[in-house]
Design an enzyme around this catalytic site. Structure first.
Site, PDB file in Angstrom:
ATOM      1  N   HIS A  58     -50.402   5.950  52.162  1.00  0.00           N
ATOM      2  CA  HIS A  58     -50.474   6.068  53.620  1.00  0.00           C
ATOM      3  C   HIS A  58     -49.849   7.362  54.118  1.00  0.00           C
ATOM      4  CE1 HIS A  58     -50.409   4.750  57.834  1.00  0.00           C
ATOM      5  NE2 HIS A  58     -49.176   5.241  57.876  1.00  0.00           N
ATOM      6  N   HIS A 109     -55.083   0.672  61.406  1.00  0.00           N
ATOM      7  CA  HIS A 109     -54.022  -0.335  61.299  1.00  0.00           C
ATOM      8  C   HIS A 109     -54.667  -1.596  60.742  1.00  0.00           C
ATOM      9  CE1 HIS A 109     -49.842  -1.460  62.926  1.00  0.00           C
ATOM     10  NE2 HIS A 109     -49.729  -0.413  62.135  1.00  0.00           N
ATOM     11  N   ASN A 110     -55.297  -1.421  59.584  1.00  0.00           N
ATOM     12  CA  ASN A 110     -56.169  -2.452  59.034  1.00  0.00           C
ATOM     13  C   ASN A 110     -55.412  -3.652  58.476  1.00  0.00           C
ATOM     14  OD1 ASN A 110     -58.183  -0.608  59.640  1.00  0.00           O
ATOM     15  ND2 ASN A 110     -58.296   0.199  57.564  1.00  0.00           N
ATOM     16  N   ASP A 283     -43.020  11.409  66.346  1.00  0.00           N
ATOM     17  CA  ASP A 283     -42.987   9.982  66.648  1.00  0.00           C
ATOM     18  C   ASP A 283     -42.579   9.222  65.401  1.00  0.00           C
ATOM     19  OD1 ASP A 283     -45.699  10.595  65.503  1.00  0.00           O
ATOM     20  OD2 ASP A 283     -45.884   8.419  65.675  1.00  0.00           O
TER      21      ASP A 283
END
Length: 762
Positions: A58, A109-110, A283
């Protein structure tokens, strides 16, 4: 202060042979060995956590990097000149002129959305919004791309309502319009839904912010929500006794979002930017504080020292590993000069946003030091954390690909009643039925700058109220096409998104993507991935619009069966005046209808192939991006069109049905010149086609001929509430009301009483 007993750097030096749960954290033997080689010792628990998070697929893109570089290789200087921030940043930023810039990105955002549909989808929206905020922009709209299993699959019944509720709840609370999207049902997504969220934001060119830590002595400030235990199960930080004292602590693997906290955070960030007190900003999303601080340090010109004792917590006795890997939502990390810290804290206090100085930029180049309980728990080069390994995994065309591409038999209705029945079956199918059940849960017009959203080809937004300058955005994908031929499938997704934007009259300027595939350890999946990347990159180069950024999501599969390869492609276009944008609703007065583009007998991967029960096979439609460019030349800046509607899934039949339903208009259409077969004319899915309504047919025909765009007059709209169809040797009428009833009932009937909707997977 935490009472947790740390595994310090000093401990790591003294106990070099200590067994560590690196495999439980997703690291391979060779990766663990590489970490020890980098550090010259075993890693501490905190270091192991940070490396495992940052070297995950990721965060590191370790299996995709070698192929993603092709985007850079195919980007010309002219294309790059349009981009203010591109691949590698939180989001792409495009200069659209007049001192304005637009930033947009799509991300997945599976897996969280399968485990806990509402929170998984909600925090997917929250995360992509913060990516946009981190560029110095105000988020102005969101979109979504959703994939689920078959309509009657119990998982679909559980997941879809929760996902839609999560998206609508978070987006509506933020006051962001949801201006479009796509929902697809296919067996391959059962057990592995796709939830891809896109956000777009606006900023002045001079207000652009980037993620880097520079300036020795500058302070690192964490602000937003407090840090808790949510969202860290996915990285298995606490998968062993080495990381947890006692088993009473139950950790949610899915983050918990608070949209009202994020709404305040947006306004706080914008005031911080306006005050000029931010040097760099990042972020906190996947990987949490570990990712944010190490990335800031790696991108800067010095080192960084972080003190976890200063991190505002909402749980007691958190370890260094827990604090670093927590994915608690609504958090940002900024680099601030010492003289601006007081002003920074004042602005946060004004908005009641929790903040704390947690570190500083040091003059020790490429050194990242983290302290907890007064002890050093991390001392590592941030470049090695951020860069991660690079794998050139095996790539092999699947052995069954040739067989898959053989064209099989499909039903081809000939007589009138069978063609009408086929048409009604198509519009009522889960693939093509109305998505109002979903979209009516979203606020499309909050903020007052949405020009087009409901049933539109692309979402259209006003970004400058004085000039009416605006943007059009569309995101598209076809896993069925990509399964059959990945290179072509990716280009067809690009072509459709490009065509959707063009059909509003907007000039396409940039591309983003979210590449959803199965396991990278499967050579066939990696072949699909490589081919799709090359198709998208080559297509973008041909169209002259740069890929400004993207996202990769691997390991989307159930057992050993991967999902359909699904490259979601978003295209951004610019409109000089949104009031002159072309809508897709027929005007009340009658207009002539024209089809732009040629129709061929192309049914490989089509919705008719799916609905008729034929297996997925054959080749997808041929894509010629030069034809898409010709359509752009015809549409951009033109005032010839009263309405337009692109053709894609379901072909001309679906487009005519939607045009008639949305406007409650009838029409007489002669399809005899489109293709010798009426069935093919109605349901083939050839690319590069748009239906337009106009009363300036002669001008259209002349201009289309000049540009080399094939143009066919279909007929004219009327108030009959009937579509009268004429083929070479067949004529029939079909009621608009009959089409509407078929089109509107499918999803409400399927989900009106969804049992166990939004249940959490244990």
């Amino acid at each position: 202060m935490s009472t947790f007993v740390n595994d310090t750097v000093e401990d790591a030096i003294k106990t070099p042979e200590l067994d560590q749960p690196f495999e439980a954290l997703g690291l391979k033997d060779d990766e663990y060995a590489r970490i020890k080689e980098i550090l010259g010792r075993r890693p501490t628990d905190a270091e192991l956590t940070v490396y495992s998070v940052m070297w995950s697929e990721h965060c590191s893109y370790k299996s995709s990097k070698v192929h993603l570089r092709y985007f850079g290789e195919t980007t010309t200087e002219e294309m790059a000149s349009k981009i203010l921030a591109g691949i590698g940043e939180n989001a792409g930023v495009v200069d659209i002129g007049d001192g304005n810039a637009v930033t947009f990105r799509v991300e997945s955002h599976n897996h969280p959305s399968f485990v806990e549909p509402h929170q998984g989808a909600a925090t997917g929206i929250g995360g992509i919004v913060r990516d946009i905020m981190a560029m110095g922009a105000r988020p102005i709209a969101v979109m979504d791309q959703l994939r689920f299993g078959a309509l009657d699959n119990p998982d679909t019944q559980r997941v879809l309502p929760g996902v839609v509720d999560g998206i609508s709840h978070y987006g509506n609370c933020l006051g962001l319009p949801n201006i479009g999207g796509e929902t697809v049902f296919d067996d391959s997504y059962a057990g592995n839904p796709l939830v891809n969220a896109l956000c777009v934001g606006t900023l002045k060119v001079e207000d652009l912010k980037l993620a880097f830590a520079s300036g020795t002595g500058n302070k690192v400030i964490l602000f937003g929500s407090r840090t808790g235990l949510d969202g860290i199960g996915g990285v298995s930080v606490l998968g062993s006794a080495s990381f947890e004292e006692g088993e009473e602590r139950k950790l949610p693997a899915v983050q918990v979002g608070d949209p009202f906290a994020e709404k305040v955070l947006i306004e706080c960030c914008l005031e911080l930017y306006k005050a000029g007190v931010v040097v760099g900003i990042q972020d906190l999303g996947g990987g949490g504080l570990a990712c944010a601080t190490s990335e800031l340090a790696a991108a800067g010109d010095g080192g960084m020292r972080v003190n976890l004792d200063n991190v505002p917590l909402r749980a007691e006795n958190m370890s260094a590993a827990e604090i670093l890997a927590s994915e608690s939502q609504e958090r940002m990390c900024a680099v601030v000069t010492p003289e601006n810290v007081e002003r920074f804290l004042e602005i946060c206090a004004k908005w009641d946003v929790t903040c704390a100085e947690i570190g500083e930029v040091t003059d020790e180049k490429d050194r990242y030091v983290v302290v907890h309980n007064g002890e050093v728990v991390i001392d590592a080069p941030p470049s090695t954390i951020d860069e991660g390994p690079v794998y050139n995994r095996p790539v092999a065309r699947p052995e069954n690909q040739d067989e898959l591409q053989l064209e099989g038999e499909i039903a081809r209705p000939v007589d009138v009643e069978d063609i009408k029945a086929a048409w009604l079956k198509l519009v009522a199918s889960p693939a093509l039925a109305s998505r109002a059940f979903i979209t009516e849960q979203y606020d499309r017009y909050v903020r007052g700058n949405t020009v087009q959203a409901k049933n539109a080809n692309a979402g259209v937004l006003r970004i400058d109220e004085e000039t009416n300058r605006g943007v059009a955005i569309s995101a598209d994908a076809s896993g069925r096409y990509t399964k059959l031929e990945p290179n072509t499938g990716a280009q067809l997704a690009l072509a459709e998104a490009y065509r959707n934007v063009v059909s509003t009259g907007a000039r396409p300027v940039a591309v983003t993507n979210c590449l959803n595939f199965g396991s990278p350890e499967n050579a066939g999946v990696m072949w699909q991935f490589k081919e799709a990347v090359h198709g998208l990159a080559d297509g973008s180069k041909l169209l002259g619009i740069p890929v400004s950024g993207g996202n990769v999501s691997f390991y989307n599969q159930t057992g050993d069966e991967p999902i359909l390869p699904t490259p979601v492609v978003g295209v951004l276009g610019v409109l000089d005046n949104v009031e002159q944008s072309i809508g897709n609703v027929l005007p009340s007065e009658d207009n002539d209808l024209y089809l732009l583009g040629e129709t061929f007998d192309e049914f490989g991967g089509s919705i008719w192939q799916q609905v008729s029960g034929a297996g997925l096979n054959g080749l997808p439609p041929v894509v010629d991006l030069l034809n898409e460019q010709r359509l752009a030349d015809l549409f951009v800046g033109s005032d010839l069109f009263a309405a337009s509607h692109d053709l894609s899934e379901g072909g001309l039949g679906q487009t005519l049905a939607e045009l008639a339903i949305h406007a409650d208009k009838g029409m007489d259409v002669d399809l005899s010149q489109i293709h010798p077969s009426l069935f093919t004319s109605l349901f083939a899915e050839s690319a590069s086609r748009i239906v337009v309504a106009t009363n300036r047919g002669e001008e259209l025909e002349k201009r289309a001929a000049e540009l080399g765009v094939p143009v066919f007059k279909l007929g004219r709209t009327n108030d009959s509430a009937v579509i009268a169809v004429k083929g070479a040797d067949v004529e029939f009428n079909i009621s608009v009301e009959e089409l509407r009833e078929a089109w509107t009932n499918t999803l409400p009937e399927a989900f009106g009483h969804a049992v166990g909707a939004n249940a959490v997977v244990g």
